[in-house]
Each structure stands twice: as C-alpha cells, then as structure tokens.
Design a protein around this motif. Structure first.
Motif, mmCIF file in Angstrom:
data_model
loop_
_atom_site.group_PDB
_atom_site.id
_atom_site.type_symbol
_atom_site.label_atom_id
_atom_site.label_comp_id
_atom_site.label_asym_id
_atom_site.label_seq_id
_atom_site.Cartn_x
_atom_site.Cartn_y
_atom_site.Cartn_z
ATOM 1 N N HIS A 1 -14.904 7.733 -3.844
ATOM 2 C CA HIS A 1 -15.497 8.791 -3.016
ATOM 3 C C HIS A 1 -14.557 9.990 -2.879
ATOM 4 N N HIS A 2 -13.610 10.108 -3.810
ATOM 5 C CA HIS A 2 -12.680 11.247 -3.881
ATOM 6 C C HIS A 2 -11.813 11.353 -2.636
ATOM 7 N N LEU A 3 -11.542 10.226 -1.977
ATOM 8 C CA LEU A 3 -10.677 10.253 -0.799
ATOM 9 C C LEU A 3 -9.293 9.717 -1.169
ATOM 10 N N ARG A 4 -8.292 10.172 -0.413
ATOM 11 C CA ARG A 4 -6.950 9.635 -0.567
ATOM 12 C C ARG A 4 -6.655 8.731 0.613
ATOM 13 N N LEU A 5 -5.716 7.809 0.441
ATOM 14 C CA LEU A 5 -5.292 6.955 1.538
ATOM 15 C C LEU A 5 -3.891 7.364 1.947
ATOM 16 N N GLU A 6 -3.734 7.647 3.224
ATOM 17 C CA GLU A 6 -2.416 8.038 3.713
ATOM 18 C C GLU A 6 -2.008 7.052 4.789
ATOM 19 N N LEU A 7 -0.842 6.431 4.617
ATOM 20 C CA LEU A 7 -0.374 5.434 5.578
ATOM 21 C C LEU A 7 0.487 6.093 6.636
ATOM 22 N N VAL A 8 0.234 5.724 7.899
ATOM 23 C CA VAL A 8 1.048 6.219 9.000
ATOM 24 C C VAL A 8 1.652 5.006 9.683
ATOM 25 N N ASN A 9 2.969 4.991 9.812
ATOM 26 C CA ASN A 9 3.644 3.834 10.387
ATOM 27 C C ASN A 9 3.797 3.965 11.896
ATOM 28 N N TYR A 10 3.572 2.863 12.600
ATOM 29 C CA TYR A 10 3.782 2.838 14.043
ATOM 30 C C TYR A 10 4.646 1.635 14.379
ATOM 31 N N PRO A 11 5.539 1.770 15.368
ATOM 32 C CA PRO A 11 6.494 0.691 15.637
ATOM 33 C C PRO A 11 5.859 -0.540 16.274
ATOM 34 N N ASP A 12 4.894 -0.364 17.191
ATOM 35 C CA ASP A 12 4.313 -1.562 17.798
ATOM 36 C C ASP A 12 2.804 -1.424 17.943
ATOM 37 N N ARG A 13 2.179 -2.538 18.345
ATOM 38 C CA ARG A 13 0.733 -2.653 18.371
ATOM 39 C C ARG A 13 0.109 -1.702 19.389
ATOM 40 N N GLN A 14 0.801 -1.537 20.529
ATOM 41 C CA GLN A 14 0.234 -0.715 21.597
ATOM 42 C C GLN A 14 0.123 0.739 21.147
ATOM 43 N N ARG A 15 1.180 1.216 20.510
ATOM 44 C CA ARG A 15 1.161 2.613 20.069
ATOM 45 C C ARG A 15 0.133 2.836 18.964
ATOM 46 N N SER B 1 6.661 -2.935 10.661
ATOM 47 C CA SER B 1 6.992 -4.209 10.020
ATOM 48 C C SER B 1 5.830 -5.139 10.322
ATOM 49 N N ALA B 2 4.889 -5.164 9.415
ATOM 50 C CA ALA B 2 3.648 -5.887 9.651
ATOM 51 C C ALA B 2 3.894 -7.380 9.814
ATOM 52 N N SER B 3 5.007 -7.854 9.330
ATOM 53 C CA SER B 3 5.251 -9.291 9.374
ATOM 54 C C SER B 3 6.003 -9.696 10.637
ATOM 55 N N ALA B 4 6.504 -8.743 11.393
ATOM 56 C CA ALA B 4 7.380 -9.082 12.510
ATOM 57 C C ALA B 4 6.619 -9.776 13.632
ATOM 58 N N THR B 5 5.361 -9.392 13.866
ATOM 59 C CA THR B 5 4.641 -9.948 15.005
ATOM 60 C C THR B 5 4.085 -11.333 14.711
ATOM 61 N N SER B 6 3.632 -11.532 13.527
ATOM 62 C CA SER B 6 3.137 -12.871 13.196
ATOM 63 C C SER B 6 4.320 -13.739 12.794
ATOM 64 N N LEU B 7 4.256 -14.988 13.182
ATOM 65 C CA LEU B 7 5.466 -15.791 13.132
ATOM 66 C C LEU B 7 5.786 -16.298 11.727
ATOM 67 N N ASP B 8 4.950 -17.219 11.260
ATOM 68 C CA ASP B 8 5.356 -17.904 10.039
ATOM 69 C C ASP B 8 4.581 -17.437 8.806
ATOM 70 N N VAL B 9 3.725 -16.450 9.001
ATOM 71 C CA VAL B 9 2.958 -15.994 7.842
ATOM 72 C C VAL B 9 3.655 -14.838 7.150
ATOM 73 N N SER B 10 4.908 -14.625 7.544
ATOM 74 C CA SER B 10 5.588 -13.425 7.048
ATOM 75 C C SER B 10 5.693 -13.422 5.530
ATOM 76 N N GLN B 11 5.740 -14.630 4.964
ATOM 77 C CA GLN B 11 5.855 -14.667 3.513
ATOM 78 C C GLN B 11 4.554 -14.250 2.830
ATOM 79 N N SER B 12 3.443 -14.754 3.385
ATOM 80 C CA SER B 12 2.178 -14.521 2.709
ATOM 81 C C SER B 12 1.498 -13.236 3.172
ATOM 82 N N ALA B 13 1.910 -12.730 4.328
ATOM 83 C CA ALA B 13 1.174 -11.604 4.915
ATOM 84 C C ALA B 13 1.368 -10.335 4.112
ATOM 85 N N GLN B 14 2.614 -10.073 3.703
ATOM 86 C CA GLN B 14 2.886 -8.773 3.109
ATOM 87 C C GLN B 14 2.146 -8.542 1.787
ATOM 88 N N PRO B 15 2.153 -9.525 0.868
ATOM 89 C CA PRO B 15 1.383 -9.286 -0.354
ATOM 90 C C PRO B 15 -0.097 -9.127 -0.086
#
Lengths: 199, 92, 83
Positions: free
Chosen positions: A115-129, A85-99
């Motif tokens: 460059h013929h590459l794909r993008l693969e997203l990997v989710n992590y629960p917190d910043r440390q991990r 949840s990329a918006s959870a850590t930042s406080l009030d930018v949650s509205q503008s951060a996600q877009p």
C-alpha cells in the motif's frame, strides 16, 4: 501561427495528463508529473508564452516535485511504537521473543509496501509511556508483548502470538486485518483496534 | 551549401535520438539503458544544436550556451543517476 | 523543418510510452531525463525556426533547470529507498 506541427505537440499534453491520472504509486506519479511539466513547458513555449513556460519549468517541475516528494515521503508512513528492550519485561521468553518480533515486523513491512507505506519504529523505554504515546497520537500503532498471565492461559503453542499490535487509526486497522486474513503467512502477533473514548 | 549541411546535422541528430531511445523499450538493466541514452541523447542534441548554429549563426551566444550546458549537465546527470540507482541495487 | 519537428515528436513518444509502461522507478527516471532533454531541444528548434530570441533563452534555461530538478528527485528517491 497555424503550423502543422502545432497540433501533435498540443496533443501531447492531454496524453501525459491521462498517464499521470492513471498512476497508482505516488512516487511514479511524481516522475510522470515531471514529464507532464516538461511537455507543458514545451507547449507553452511553442504557443508563444515564454514567461509561462519558464514558470512551469521552474515552479511546476522543480519546486513542486521536490516539495511533493518530501511531503509524500513524510506522510505515507506508519509509526509503530515498540519497547526499547522488548525482551526485558517478559521473563523467560527472551530467547524466542526477539526473532518473533523481527519476523512480525518483516511481515508488516511487506504488507505495508503493497500500500506504498513505510514502517517507522519509535522506541519507548517502558510500557506506560508506550500507551501514553498512543493516547497522545504520537504514534499510529504500538506493538507490545502480551502479559505473562495471559501467556500462561494460552497453552503455549508454537505459533501462538505473543505480541499484540494496537492500531489507533481505523482505516489502517481495516487494511491490515483484511491483508492478514487473506495472506497465508502465520500471524505472529495479534491485531487489536484502539478504542478511543476521551476526546 | 550551408543549408544542406545543417539538414545533414539534423538528420544525424535524429538518428542518434532514435538509436539511443529505442533500447529504453527493451528489458535491459538500468545502467545499460542509461549508457546508451546519455551517450546518444547528448551526441544527438549537440548535433542538432550545431545544425541550428549553421542555419542561423546570428544567435550564436544562445546556442553556444545551450551546447555547453547540454554537454556538462548531461554528463553530470548520467553520473548522478547511475550512482543513485546502483546504490539502491546493492542495498537490496 | 516541419518534417524534422514531427520526427522529434515521434522520438518524444518513445520515452513517454516507456514511462507509462515500465514499473521500475529508475526506468521512469530515465524516461523523464530523456523527455526533459528532448523537449528543451524542441523549444530551441522552434525558437530558431521562428527567429524568436525570447523563446530561445527560455529553452536554454529549461534545459539546465529540468536536469537540476531530475538530480534533486533522484537524490530524494535514493534516500527513500535506504530508509
């Protein structure tokens, strides 16, 4: 054995081989490899080597192409670690951060497709991990929101980056850096290179 | 007599081949090209195999197998290619 | 018979040129399908021309195997574009 049709058939083999060598896109090269395999099987059969032609058709055309397609698909990929949840850590930018993140990821995808590459997203629960995953070489790059205080320091301009993308692989960093500096799209995220000291 | 008939079959097959392959060079959609290619290629190949069958009837089991596999595989392949390529179009 | 084989080679050159020149992957796959069918038919013609049973069997096997390879590749490419 010296039939007149033999020479043009044999000449097809170097022709398709040259076409294969000059391909840029790996997937297009795979298809041309299939054509080369079919032509090679034809040449071998015409020259009288039926067993070689059969092997070329079975192994060279079917098995090699399928295995290579799987290998190319799984290796030409950039694994990007993001917070769940990329918006959870930042406080009030949650509205503008996600877009903004979405826009940055879209830009990244279009850059990587060049460059013929794909993008693969990997989710992590917190910043440390997330940082640990980058250190453990689980992902090639991570995309993190900037800390709140550094966000304060930059006078909040409309297009100032609030995401920092840290890239572990130098070559990938060079490619993205040159692409970003040459293209006109506004970078909604900062690019940084991961300095690895422990090995 | 049989010999000329087999040459006529070869000629028809070659005409079908050229007729079906020529649209590949144009700027048409994949499905249009696939249609002309699968129809003309299969018909041309079948006609050539029939010509071979007339020429050397001794090898009939082999040529019959070729005929059957040609008819079945090319139709299935046409469906598979159309399915795969059109799914990609709707996704974009 | 030699004239027929030369004409077949000419017909084979069209999809090869198409595969070389077109940028869309599905057009290349079409050219591959065309080449696979045409080469195996040429193997069959040569086998009948030389009265060689062995090459004929190989031609029929290649005819079916080449198409199977094409379908596998088409499905992998489809999965690729979806992700």
């Amino acid at each position: 054995m010296t039939d007149s049709y033999l020479y043009p058939i044999v000449a097809l083999l170097p022709l398709t081989a040259c076409i294969l060598v000059f391909q840029v896109n790996p997937y297009h090269a795979l298809v041309i490899r299939g054509i080369l395999g079919a032509v090679a099987a034809l040449v071998y059969a015409v020259l009288g080597a039926a067993d070689v032609a059969l092997t070329e058709a079975l192994v060279g055309t079917m098995l090699a192409i399928t295995l290579y397609a799987v290998a190319v698909r799984s290796s030409l990929v950039m694994r990007l670690g993001v917070l769940e949840s990329a918006s959870a850590t930042s406080l009030d930018v949650s509205q503008s951060a996600q877009p903004q993140l979405e826009q940055w990821l879209d830009n990244l995808r279009t850059l990587l497709i060049k460059h013929h590459l794909r993008l693969e997203l990997v989710n992590y629960p917190d910043r440390q991990r997330l940082h640990q995953a980058l250190k453990d070489q689980d992902v090639h790059a991570i995309c993190t929101p900037l800390e709140a205080e550094s966000l304060e320091n930059q006078a909040i301009a409309a297009d100032s980056p609030i995401y920092c993308t840290t890239i572990r692989i130098p070559r990938l960093y060079d490619i993205l850096q040159s692409e970003l500096s040459s293209s006109h799209l506004t970078p909604s995220a900062r690019l940084a290179q991961f300095e690895e000291v422990s090995l | 007599m049989i010999n000329t008939l087999s040459y006529v079959c070869f000629g028809i097959g070659l005409i079908f081949w050229f007729w079906g392959t020529w649209p590949l060079l144009g700027d048409r959609s994949v499905l249009y090209k696939l249609h002309s290619l699968s129809v003309a290629d299969t018909l041309g190949s079948i006609s050539i195999v029939v010509g071979l069958l007339l020429k050397i009837p001794r090898e009939w089991p082999l040529l019959l197998l070729a005929l059957i596999s040609l008819a079945i595989w090319n139709t299935v392949l046409g469906y598979v290619l159309a399915y795969c390529s059109s799914r990609e179009d709707t996704y974009d | 018979m030699n004239v027929i084989l030369i004409a077949m080679i000419l017909a084979l050159l069209i999809p090869i040129y198409e595969a070389c020149q077109d940028e869309d992957i599905w057009q290349k796959m079409l050219a591959f399908a065309s080449v696979a069918t045409k080469t195996s038919m040429m193997i069959l013609v040569v086998s009948v021309l030389r009265d060689d049973w062995m090459i004929g069997v190989v031609g029929v096997i290649i005819l079916s195997v080449g198409n199977a390879a094409l379908m596998l590749l088409a499905h992998i490419l489809k999965r690729l574009n979806q992700l």
